[in-house]
Design a protein around this motif. Structure first.
Motif: not given
Length: 1075
Positions: A118, A225, A250-251, A273, A275-276, A296-299, A323
């Motif tokens: 991460l 990514q 994810k990115y 999926r 996250e970014y 829903s998994e986004l940070q 999140s």
């Protein structure tokens, strides 16, 4: 559409081939089995299949028997709605095997590996999120540690091991399907700068995991990514829907590109999926799609700074991203998002919040018990909204006492700074710039040991600066543009980490000594400017502990001698000691410091002596040099060719300026040599200075022919002795906005090409020359013209009737040269010398407010064209001292902005139009020495102008001149007049009403109490009064009765005579009868 029927059986597998399908409804049937799986069907939502209890699979929440807990969306059903048993069994075995391995892997390596992976994914994002400031590895690790609480034991060597734990590109093989998807994604982008040149199908480019911006998982080889941010070489085009096929992404970073204000694609909300996600600074517009709430998994979510083109009327979609830890909506228009605070309060894991310049609406603070706001928030940026109360600050502080960054600048905060700020022990950054704060700085603010950045500038704070010795971490202290007074606290001198100190534009009164700086070894910028009460007392050999880059002491008492301590400052970039009371020669050693100097301002002092050549003194590119308003003498020194701004005006330089031609390849952009004693002819080399845009040589003794010039935007040659005509070479200066050639000896006709060539012209002044001929009608093409001055020439003919085409005098014009002129490195104010109310003034930054036509003292004939009354923005009009005739324009009252009107010494006749009385902004009016007649329109404003405004018109009358025939001998000066000089009916009614009712009230009091009151209290008087009253009434009654009888008899006799006349016929008989 097949909803609400009785269909049964499975959904055919062919449904997934309908890739153009926009709507599908199969709800409320008896269908069974597994839903065919593809990306297109998954985006339709669960409502497509609702109330079909025997269906299972994505997008329903019901898992089919035998499926994995987390289904693979790529598995399709067969035609009967049943899984292919052999393929699914093989896949289940394979998946189960790898799931078992994954579980063991997670339990065995979670403590170390997940944080490292991460970290590698987010370190680049963290760097960009901090405005591209270059962070050291130590700061990045610290940020990550705070964000994800990584253990101390693995802080070391994270970056070095990233590639090992993620996998090197050489060890990863690209998946063919995902490579083809990326190429289709690339086909819809426009790559002008070759940023995606490594993407291709050629043999040496087939490994897509090695492509620029692509990162693959080292275990599955899936692309996880995609980083295509491009600050200097942006991509354009469209974001393709093929991106949905990269299902493990994810990115995604598409920031700093140019998508031409298109909308954010809704399908991005299906990249479940992610996250970014960073789409900031990419020129998106429109409403932010609410589908992003499905991530829903986004940070990390960055949508900020898209040129204020993005909007969101409701932020409820954000509350579904539980999140989320980083949120940047800078410059997103949230004017209608009245639920913004409630939504933000539900993001309980939020650490960084940027809602700066979002036009957030003021909403009442919700009850704190209603929401569970994030207690881990440490970065809060609400800069540039319109908050007027500190409740918003208290709201966030109540939930997160660990705030380390607060920016509430450029709001409308009022009142005092809350003492509660001193309780934020972790606070390191506080900016309250440009609010309406009052009162003193809380003492607690000076006791915050963690505070490193404090900016309270541009408020209304008062009092003294508190003791700051305990704020030992301060690196930036900005208190400028307030109303602080008293002394400057010497505790500043103990701030050993201080780099930036700005106390300018206050009311400090103190003698600054060495003790104020004794421990400031890190200080780089010192600004004490515009504190007239500050003076300096340093020992002669003082060696400061710092090495400054910027010294700003303008308006302080630095003099009378040049400060010798500056000799130790060898890395100066900017020095401003203007208006500092220095009476001295200019030290030669200062030039030794100029290797880095790019901005030098010593203007408005009393420097004297001769300046040696400056050509070799400045080695930096594009320096700004201001030596104006001093007493430098001798010839103009050889000027540095690299300078961009050179201001040597208002000195005593003398002689010719031929040495200017020594440099032909110059960077000069602004050259001001005005108000000196310079003489001679101008050299021809000005035409070769291609960068020169502003040339000011006014108020000197130059003579000879008008020079050849090119490229200029502003030309000031007034008050010299130039002769001849305006050369046609000036036609090359097509971007000219300001021309002032007044007070010379120029002659000839005004060129007709002026109106066609100088289309950007704002000021044209040819005053006090010897021009003749008529005014060219082409001048009416100058839509931006706001000052036209041809006064004191020999111009003849009529005033052009097309003046109503001067747009800038009719309406406000958005035009760059108004007020100020900008370049990338400096700002200078344009100026113009204007004759205003018979006096000459120089207008600087208020020039855009001046709209003037001055054609006075010429030989103009004819009448004043009615079109001139269309110039409703006109502030000054001077047509005096000509041979104009005819009547004054009847619609002159439309010029409601007029402050100065001079039509004197012409041959106007007729009456003064009634509209003159409507010019309520008029400060100067002169109609004297004409042939005007009739009554002067009357209003209070005109009477304040005095009789001199109307003298020399023998047939004029009315105030303030002699009374008109029929007027009252003594006129009431309080009465206003109408256009005919008669009293206004409303005023007449008002006068009668006041006088009549006042008199009647007095008469009533005297009559009632003087007569009736006496009768009421005196019996004898009352009896005598009523006897007299009764006898009088009797006498009156008898007299009326007798007269009534007499009138009846006379009327009867007259009627008989009339009938006899008719019988006898003729007027003569009638006369005889009457006799």
């Amino acid at each position: 559409m097949g909803g609400r029927n009785n269909f049964s059986g499975g959904i055919p597998a062919g449904v997934f081939q309908l890739d153009q399908l926009g709507m599908l409804v199969l709800s409320y049937n008896n269908l069974c089995g597994k839903i065919p799986q593809n990306i297109q069907l998954q985006t339709l939502g669960a409502s497509t299949f609702e109330e079909t209890p025997d269906l299972c699979g994505v997008p329903l929440n019901k898992t089919c028997p035998g499926d994995e807990i987390a289904q693979d969306p790529k598995i399709n059903c067969n035609a009967n709605g049943m899984k292919d048993l052999k393929k699914e069994e093989d896949k289940l075995i394979s998946d189960g095997f790898y799931i078992s391995m994954a579980v063991g892997f997670v339990f065995g390596f979670w403590e170390l590996n997940t944080h490292k992976i991460l970290f590698c994914m987010l370190s680049d994002a963290i760097w960009k999120a901090n405005n591209f400031q270059k962070h050291s590895l130590q700061k990045t690790v610290k940020f990550y540690k705070e964000l994800f609480q990584i253990p101390t034991k693995i802080e070391v060597n994270l970056r070095a091991n990233c590639e090992h734990f993620i996998g090197t590109k050489d060890s990863i093989s690209c998946l063919k399907k995902e490579r083809e998807v990326l190429l289709k994604f690339k086909d819809e982008l426009i790559d002008e700068y070759g940023q995606l040149s490594s993407w291709g199908n050629q043999k040496d480019k087939k490994e897509c995991c090695k492509w620029r911006g692509v990162l693959c998982d080292n275990l599955t080889n899936h692309i996880i990514q995609l980083d295509l941010h491009n600050a200097s070489a942006p991509l354009r085009g469209n974001i393709s829907v093929w991106l949905l096929e990269i299902q493990h992404l994810k990115y995604l970073d598409l920031s700093f590109n140019d998508f031409n204000y298109s909308r954010i694609p809704q399908f991005i909300g299906s990249l479940g999926r992610l996250e970014y996600l960073d789409l900031s600074n990419s020129y998106f517009s429109g409403e932010i799609p609410h589908h992003l709430g499905n991530l829903s998994e986004l940070q990390f979510l960055g949508l900020g700074t898209n040129s204020n083109a993005l909007t969101s009327t409701n932020l409820d979609w954000l509350s579904r991203i539980h999140s989320l830890r980083y949120l940047n909506l800078r410059h997103v228009n949230l004017t209608m998002a009245t639920n913004w605070l409630q939504t933000i309060s539900k993001l309980i894991q939020l650490k960084v919040l940027d809602l700066s310049e979002c036009d957030l609406p003021m909403v009442p603070p919700p009850l704190s018990s209603t929401f569970n706001a994030s207690n881990s928030l440490y970065h809060l940026d609400l800069f540039g909204n319109e908050f007027s109360s500190f409740w918003i600050f208290h709201w966030f502080v109540n939930f997160s006492s660990g705030l380390s960054y607060i920016d509430l600048g450029l709001n409308k905060l009022q009142g005092s700074i809350p003492d509660a700020i001193g309780n934020l022990l972790s606070l390191s950054y506080l900016s309250l710039i440009e609010n309406q704060l009052e009162g003193e700085i809380p003492v607690s603010l000076g006791n915050m040991s963690s505070l490193s950045y404090l900016d309270l500038s541009s408020n209304q704070l008062i009092g003294i600066v508190p003791h700051l010795a305990l704020s030992s971490s301060l690196t930036h202290l900005s208190l400028d543009h307030n109303m602080f007074n008293g002394t400057v606290t010497q505790s500043i001198g103990s701030l050993s980490k201080l780099e930036y100190l700005n106390l300018g534009s206050n009311h400090f009164e103190d003698i600054i000594t060495e003790s104020h700086f004794f421990n400031l070894s890190q200080l780089e910028l010192l600004d004490l400017s515009y504190n007239p009460g500050i003076s300096f007392n340093f020992s002669l050999g003082w060696n400061p502990p710092f090495h400054l880059t910027d010294v700003l002491l303008a308006g302080c008492k630095v003099g009378p001698y040049f400060p010798t301590w500056l000799r130790t400052q060898t890395i100066l970039y900017k020095l401003d000691i203007s208006n500092a009371g220095i009476l001295d020669t200019f030290p030669d050693w200062l030039w030794e410091l100029s290797s880095n100097l790019y901005d030098l301002n010593v203007s408005h002092n009393n420097f004297h002596g001769v300046l040696s050549g400056l050509s070799s003194k400045f080695s930096t590119n594009f320096p700004i040099i201001d030596l104006s308003f001093n007493h430098f003498s001798g010839s103009v020194p050889i000027l540095p060719p690299t300078a961009v701004v050179l201001v040597l005006s208002s000195n005593k330089f003398s002689g010719p300026i031929t040495n200017i031609c020594n440099e032909t390849n110059c960077s000069w952009y602004y050259l001001d040599l005005s108000n000196n004693l310079l003489s001679g002819q101008l050299p021809d080399c000005f035409a070769n200075l291609s960068n020169l845009k502003f040339l000011k040589l006014a108020h000197n003794n130059f003579f000879g022919k008008f020079p050849s010039l090119n490229y200029l935007s502003s030309l000031h040659l007034q008050n010299n002795s130039f002769t001849g005509e305006i050369l046609t070479s000036l036609r090359n200066c097509t971007s000219l906005a300001f021309i002032d050639l007044s007070r010379n000896k120029l002659t000839g006709k005004i060129p007709t090409w002026v109106g066609d060539t100088f289309t950007r012209l704002v000021v044209l002044s040819l005053r006090s020359n010897e021009f003749f001929g008529s005014i060219p009608s082409n001048l009416c093409h100058l839509a931006h013209l706001q000052v036209l001055d041809f006064s004191l020439n020999k111009i003849s003919g009529a005033i052009p009737k097309c003046l109503n085409n001067l747009t800038a005098m009719i309406q406000e014009v958005d035009y760059e040269p108004y007020g100020s002129l900008f370049t990338s490195v400096f700002q200078v104010f344009e100026s113009a010398n204007v004759i205003w109310k018979r006096n000459e003034y120089e207008y600087l930054n208020t020039l855009q407010l001046v709209k003037l036509i001055d054609l006075s003292s010429n030989n103009l004939v004819g009448d004043v064209p009615a079109e001139i009354t269309s110039l409703v923005m006109l502030v000054g009009l001077n047509l005096s001292r000509n041979n104009l005739s005819g009547i004054l324009p009847t619609k002159i009252g439309q010029l409601r902005s007029l402050d100065f009107l001079d039509l004197s010494r012409n041959h106007f006749s007729g009456g003064i139009p009634a509209g003159v009385s409507q010019l309520d902004q008029l400060g100067v009016l002169d109609l004297s020495y004409n042939n005007l007649s009739g009554k002067i329109p009357q209003n209070i404003h005109l009477r304040t102008l005095g009789a001199s405004a109307f003298e020399g018109n023998p047939y004029l009358c009315g105030l303030p001149l002699k009374a008109c025939p029929g007027d009252e001998i003594v006129q009431d000066p309080k009465r206003n007049g109408n256009a005919n000089g008669m009293k206004d009916p409303e005023e007449e009614d008002k006068l009668i009403s006041d006088g009549f009712y006042i008199t009647m009230a007095v008469g009533f009091v005297l009559g009632f109490w003087g007569v009736c009151g006496t009768l009421a209290f005196n019996d004898s008087w009352r009896i005598a009064f009523f006897k007299l009253w009764n006898s009088s009434m009797d006498w009156l009654y008898i007299k009326l009765a007798i007269n009534k009888i007499r009138l009846k008899k006379a009327f009867h006799k007259f009627k008989e005579m009339s009938s006899q006349c008719e019988e006898n016929g003729g007027i003569n008989n009638m006369n005889l009868v009457l006799e």
